[in-house]
Design a protein around this motif. Structure first.
Motif, PDB file in Angstrom:
ATOM      1  N   ARG A 155       0.832  -1.209   0.000  1.00 34.07           N
ATOM      2  CA  ARG A 155       0.000   0.000   0.000  1.00 34.07           C
ATOM      3  C   ARG A 155       0.865   1.258   0.000  1.00 34.07           C
ATOM      4  N   TYR A 156       2.087   1.174   0.515  1.00 30.68           N
ATOM      5  CA  TYR A 156       3.009   2.314   0.487  1.00 30.68           C
ATOM      6  C   TYR A 156       3.916   2.265  -0.732  1.00 30.68           C
ATOM      7  N   LEU A 157       4.408   1.077  -1.044  1.00 32.34           N
ATOM      8  CA  LEU A 157       5.328   0.960  -2.180  1.00 32.34           C
ATOM      9  C   LEU A 157       4.648   1.232  -3.512  1.00 32.34           C
ATOM     10  N   THR A 158       3.353   1.050  -3.603  1.00 29.27           N
ATOM     11  CA  THR A 158       2.624   1.398  -4.825  1.00 29.27           C
ATOM     12  C   THR A 158       2.838   2.868  -5.181  1.00 29.27           C
ATOM     13  N   TRP A 159       2.955   3.711  -4.170  1.00 22.37           N
ATOM     14  CA  TRP A 159       3.072   5.154  -4.379  1.00 22.37           C
ATOM     15  C   TRP A 159       4.510   5.664  -4.296  1.00 22.37           C
ATOM     16  N   HIS A 160       5.430   4.841  -3.799  1.00 23.48           N
ATOM     17  CA  HIS A 160       6.812   5.294  -3.623  1.00 23.48           C
ATOM     18  C   HIS A 160       7.837   4.418  -4.349  1.00 23.48           C
ATOM     19  N   GLU A 161       7.526   3.165  -4.571  1.00 21.12           N
ATOM     20  CA  GLU A 161       8.290   2.219  -5.388  1.00 21.12           C
ATOM     21  C   GLU A 161       9.644   1.806  -4.817  1.00 21.12           C
ATOM     22  N   ILE A 162      10.279   2.655  -4.022  1.00 23.24           N
ATOM     23  CA  ILE A 162      11.580   2.313  -3.430  1.00 23.24           C
ATOM     24  C   ILE A 162      11.603   2.764  -1.976  1.00 23.24           C
ATOM     25  N   VAL A 163      12.102   1.888  -1.100  1.00 20.54           N
ATOM     26  CA  VAL A 163      12.357   2.256   0.297  1.00 20.54           C
ATOM     27  C   VAL A 163      13.821   1.944   0.592  1.00 20.54           C
ATOM     28  N   ASN A 164      14.588   2.970   0.924  1.00 20.32           N
ATOM     29  CA  ASN A 164      15.976   2.801   1.359  1.00 20.32           C
ATOM     30  C   ASN A 164      15.976   2.621   2.873  1.00 20.32           C
ATOM     31  N   ASP A 165      16.500   1.492   3.324  1.00 21.13           N
ATOM     32  CA  ASP A 165      16.449   1.177   4.743  1.00 21.13           C
ATOM     33  C   ASP A 165      17.761   0.508   5.150  1.00 21.13           C
ATOM     34  N   VAL A 166      17.927   0.286   6.444  1.00 21.06           N
ATOM     35  CA  VAL A 166      19.061  -0.466   6.965  1.00 21.06           C
ATOM     36  C   VAL A 166      18.498  -1.499   7.932  1.00 21.06           C
ATOM     37  N   VAL A 167      18.767  -2.768   7.661  1.00 24.02           N
ATOM     38  CA  VAL A 167      18.316  -3.853   8.526  1.00 24.02           C
ATOM     39  C   VAL A 167      19.549  -4.437   9.202  1.00 24.02           C
ATOM     40  N   GLY A 168      19.682  -4.170  10.505  1.00 28.11           N
ATOM     41  CA  GLY A 168      20.916  -4.555  11.184  1.00 28.11           C
ATOM     42  C   GLY A 168      22.072  -3.767  10.607  1.00 28.11           C
ATOM     43  N   LYS A 169      22.998  -4.468   9.994  1.00 33.51           N
ATOM     44  CA  LYS A 169      24.136  -3.808   9.361  1.00 33.51           C
ATOM     45  C   LYS A 169      24.040  -3.824   7.842  1.00 33.51           C
ATOM     46  N   VAL A 170      22.876  -4.231   7.315  1.00 34.66           N
ATOM     47  CA  VAL A 170      22.721  -4.363   5.874  1.00 34.66           C
ATOM     48  C   VAL A 170      21.862  -3.234   5.316  1.00 34.66           C
ATOM     49  N   PRO A 171      22.448  -2.324   4.531  1.00 36.53           N
ATOM     50  CA  PRO A 171      21.641  -1.292   3.881  1.00 36.53           C
ATOM     51  C   PRO A 171      20.915  -1.905   2.684  1.00 36.53           C
ATOM     52  N   VAL A 172      19.608  -1.755   2.649  1.00 36.72           N
ATOM     53  CA  VAL A 172      18.817  -2.401   1.608  1.00 36.72           C
ATOM     54  C   VAL A 172      17.966  -1.374   0.879  1.00 36.72           C
ATOM     55  N   ALA A 173      17.597  -1.738  -0.354  1.00 40.08           N
ATOM     56  CA  ALA A 173      16.593  -1.004  -1.125  1.00 40.08           C
ATOM     57  C   ALA A 173      15.479  -1.994  -1.425  1.00 40.08           C
ATOM     58  N   VAL A 174      14.314  -1.749  -0.837  1.00 39.63           N
ATOM     59  CA  VAL A 174      13.137  -2.582  -1.079  1.00 39.63           C
ATOM     60  C   VAL A 174      12.365  -1.923  -2.209  1.00 39.63           C
TER      61      VAL A 174
ATOM     62  N   PHE B  71       9.446  -2.023  -5.631  1.00 39.65           N
ATOM     63  CA  PHE B  71       8.251  -2.611  -6.237  1.00 39.65           C
ATOM     64  C   PHE B  71       7.912  -1.835  -7.490  1.00 39.65           C
ATOM     65  N   CYS B  72       7.871  -2.534  -8.618  1.00 40.19           N
ATOM     66  CA  CYS B  72       7.438  -1.924  -9.882  1.00 40.19           C
ATOM     67  C   CYS B  72       6.037  -2.430 -10.185  1.00 40.19           C
ATOM     68  N   PRO B  73       5.001  -1.600 -10.017  1.00 41.29           N
ATOM     69  CA  PRO B  73       3.636  -2.067 -10.257  1.00 41.29           C
ATOM     70  C   PRO B  73       3.394  -2.568 -11.681  1.00 41.29           C
TER      71      PRO B  73
ATOM     72  N   SER C 265       8.505  -1.453 -19.790  1.00 41.69           N
ATOM     73  CA  SER C 265       7.501  -1.178 -18.749  1.00 41.69           C
ATOM     74  C   SER C 265       8.036  -1.357 -17.340  1.00 41.69           C
ATOM     75  N   ASP C 266       9.321  -1.520 -17.192  1.00 41.53           N
ATOM     76  CA  ASP C 266       9.915  -1.703 -15.867  1.00 41.53           C
ATOM     77  C   ASP C 266      10.573  -0.413 -15.394  1.00 41.53           C
ATOM     78  N   MET C 267      10.458  -0.162 -14.105  1.00 43.22           N
ATOM     79  CA  MET C 267      11.026   1.027 -13.500  1.00 43.22           C
ATOM     80  C   MET C 267      12.527   1.136 -13.716  1.00 43.22           C
ATOM     81  N   VAL C 268      12.969   2.327 -14.112  1.00 43.58           N
ATOM     82  CA  VAL C 268      14.390   2.651 -14.149  1.00 43.58           C
ATOM     83  C   VAL C 268      14.692   3.469 -12.894  1.00 43.58           C
ATOM     84  N   MET C 269      15.530   2.918 -12.025  1.00 49.85           N
ATOM     85  CA  MET C 269      15.933   3.592 -10.799  1.00 49.85           C
ATOM     86  C   MET C 269      17.195   4.425 -11.078  1.00 49.85           C
ATOM     87  N   TYR C 270      17.590   5.222 -10.100  1.00 52.19           N
ATOM     88  CA  TYR C 270      18.906   5.874 -10.181  1.00 52.19           C
ATOM     89  C   TYR C 270      19.488   5.942  -8.775  1.00 52.19           C
TER      90      TYR C 270
END
Length: 321
Positions: free
Chosen positions: A93-112, A114-116, A144-149
């Motif tokens: 419900r959030y990623l539909t509108w934002h598509e990328i979440v930059n986060d850190v899980v423990g010591k691992v920086p991740v990008a979650v 979603f390309c609708p 039709s796939d998201m291009v990130m930067y």
């Protein structure tokens, strides 16, 4: 109606935007357009919004799973479980509108991500060449796939394949972090002490689906490539593991398949994020879990068949024939 208006708007912009990096340089002055592995610039088109028009998120807030009361039980979330860390759920419900979440899980920086338009949900390790990258949305599409930067080098990345396609990072591959889409009920029942991403501080109709009816369409949005082989519907879901794809319908009928050194299980209970106008009311498309013979989770994607064929034209279709 919203999706139809969006389609018309995007088509108008796509036609106006020339497939020429000289047209893009005013918006991307720090991107090295002399480096690319895209065969033709005509493959990259505008999806409608400009750079950061779809705002990626960074450093999200989280709630204890027991505190979250606003998400419907069948709504899809992206689950990230890293050994030694509290499992986290990132609601679609959030990623539909934002598509990328930059986060850190423990010591691992991740990008979650979603390309609708491709139904592609992938999680990447953001550590690249000694740097931690922060990802945003270009507003461009390819197949039709998201291009990130990434904000550090201003290079462009193809979300579905996790590879740099324009700029300094051309050809660099991001490391996948095993994650999967499941329903909110499935996540919290398994992880009662887990965490769920809190609602972002943006004005968006979270829980609504602006792509209503998309996964029942005859043709993917802004896609001009070939249809997949074997008579498979372009918008049929497939489970991609590496360069192999298992049709979701085959998995639904079997319940469990053991082949190709993986075990793939299907379970009912997850709503499609791209069906009903309210995400939680979407038809049941089921949840997939992919593991190896030792029971460890395997990085995979549940994407539309057209996208698999577009990015892996020589890929293997696991049809079970």
């Amino acid at each position: 109606m919203f999706f139809r208006i969006l389609a018309i708007y995007a088509l108008m912009l796509a036609g106006a935007a020339q497939a020429d990096p000289n047209f893009w340089r005013h918006e991307w002055p720090q991107t090295n357009f002399d480096r690319t592995n895209v065969p033709s610039w005509t493959e990259i088109i505008s999806g409608g919004p400009g750079k950061d028009g779809i705002p990626a998120l960074s450093a999200p807030e989280f709630l204890a799973a027991a505190q979250e009361k606003g998400i419907a039980g069948r709504e899809p979330v992206i689950t990230v479980e890293i050994a030694g860390e509290v499992p986290r759920a990132y609601p679609i419900r959030y990623l539909t509108w934002h598509e990328i979440v930059n986060d850190v899980v423990g010591k691992v920086p991740v990008a979650v991500t979603f390309c609708p338009l491709c139904n592609s949900a992938l999680t990447f390790d953001r550590r690249v060449k000694g740097r931690v990258l922060t990802f945003g949305v270009t507003g461009k599409l390819r197949n039709s796939d998201m291009v990130m930067y990434d904000r550090e080098s201003q290079s462009w990345w193809q979300q579905a394949i996790g590879t740099g396609i324009v700029g300094e990072m051309t050809g660099v591959e991001l490391t996948l972090v095993a994650s999967w889409m499941e329903s909110w009920d499935q996540f919290r029942n398994r992880n009662p002490d887990g965490l769920v991403m809190a609602e972002p501080r943006h004005s968006r109709p979270y829980g609504r689906n602006p792509y209503r009816g998309y996964d029942s369409s005859a043709r993917p949005f802004l896609y001009s490539g070939e249809n997949p082989p074997h008579g498979i519907d372009p918008l049929a879901r497939v489970v991609r593991v590496g360069k192999r794809a298992w049709p979701m319908e085959r998995l639904r009928l079997a319940g469990e398949i053991r082949e190709g050194n993986v075990v793939i299980r299907w379970e009912a209970g997850q709503a499609s994020a791209l069906d009903h106008g309210t995400i939680g009311k979407g038809r049941d498309v089921g949840t997939i879990r992919v593991q190896d013979g030792a029971g460890l989770d395997v990085a995979h994607d549940v994407m539309f068949a057209f996208a698999f064929h577009a990015f892996w034209p020589e890929g293997t279709w696991m049809l079970g024939n």
